[in-house]
Scaffold this active site. Structure first.
Site: not given
Ligand SMILES: CC(=O)[C@@H](O)[C@H](O)COP(=O)(O)O
Length: 255
Positions: A96, A157, A183-184, A205-206
């Site tokens: 990535k 995040g 993301a996001g 992830n987050t």
């Protein structure tokens, strides 16, 4: 099936491995998510220090494909160096590409991302660049030969979900390589929406690692991605301005 280069996956949820409360919770969350692709920042891993704790030790690597990422890179050269290092350590030939262009927003540097992707493709990597929701850049990355393109829903995040659905839809509609929203994502509804829009996968992830209960959230994300995909395949009804009665009016006894 999600196909990325030579690899095929049943799950369309790709999971990050950072910021979990501890390795045990991380392991349970990873298992609960049923994700088959795990991404991690090569620069933040102790992959070369045998005496240091390492999340890879707790993960059954026969069940997962690793997606090393170049987080921490601010130039194409740095990203290329990190990618070479991870391939040399035998982790995976997928990478990535993440080249951050702004410390505050963590948005990617489009020019360096393009350069790094070109070099790594030339070296035979399976390249998945992390991009903003820039429609033209996404097309150029595909034309370059990238195996998937990963536009963000919103800054890493931030948990803001999809902040520019129009751009994301343009990117999805024009693509012939997998589009993985990366993301996001804040909650399951964001992941489901991305999939309903026709994204091929979601990387997050987050939203899981920082949830109050990461394992439960991992299950919710798994189900959201599956539901969104199913909804996309089933074909959503069109939105109409006026109401339409749900039951047919023909044959009704008039009073
Ligand atoms: C782990 C990773 O690759 C992140 O950089 C990724 O973009 C996920 O972002 P969120 O933490 O917002 O899901």
């Amino acid at each position: 099936m999600l196909t990325i280069g030579p690899y095929e996956f049943n799950s369309r949820l790709l999971l990050g491995t950072g910021k979990y409360p501890n390795m045990e919770i991380q392991q349970h969350a990873v298992e609960a998510s049923a994700a088959e692709v795990l991404t991690f920042a090569v620069r933040r891993m102790n992959i070369f220090a045998d005496d240091q704790p390492n999340f890879l030790e707790n993960i059954d690597l026969t069940k997962y494909k690793l997606l090393p990422n170049t987080a921490g890179a601010k130039t194409a050269d740095e990203a290329v160096r990190i990618a070479r290092l991870s391939r040399a350590s035998g982790l995976c030939d997928m990478v990535k590409v993440e080249v951050i262009g702004c410390d505050k927003t963590l948005l990617p540097d489009p020019i360096e991302t393009l350069k790094a992707s070109e070099t790594l493709l030339g070296e035979g990597f399976i390249v998945l660049p992390y991009t903003s929701d820039d429609v033209v850049l996404a097309r150029k990355l595909e034309e370059l030969g990238c195996h998937a393109v990963m536009p963000c829903a919103s800054p890493i995040g931030s948990g803001q979900g999809i902040i520019n659905p129009l751009n994301l839809q343009f990117i999805i509609d024009q693509a012939s390589v997998p589009i993985i929203v990366d993301a996001g994502v804040g909650g399951p509804a964001d992941a489901a929406l991305a999939m309903e829009m026709g994204a091929d996968g979601v990387l997050l992830n987050t939203a899981v690692s920082a949830a109050k209960d990461p394992v439960k959230m991992a299950i919710a994300m798994k189900q959201a991605v599956e539901a969104g995909r199913l909804g996309y395949e089933a074909g959503r009804i069109e939105k109409k301005y006026f109401a339409t009665a749900s039951s047919p009016s023909e044959g009704m006894i008039s009073s």
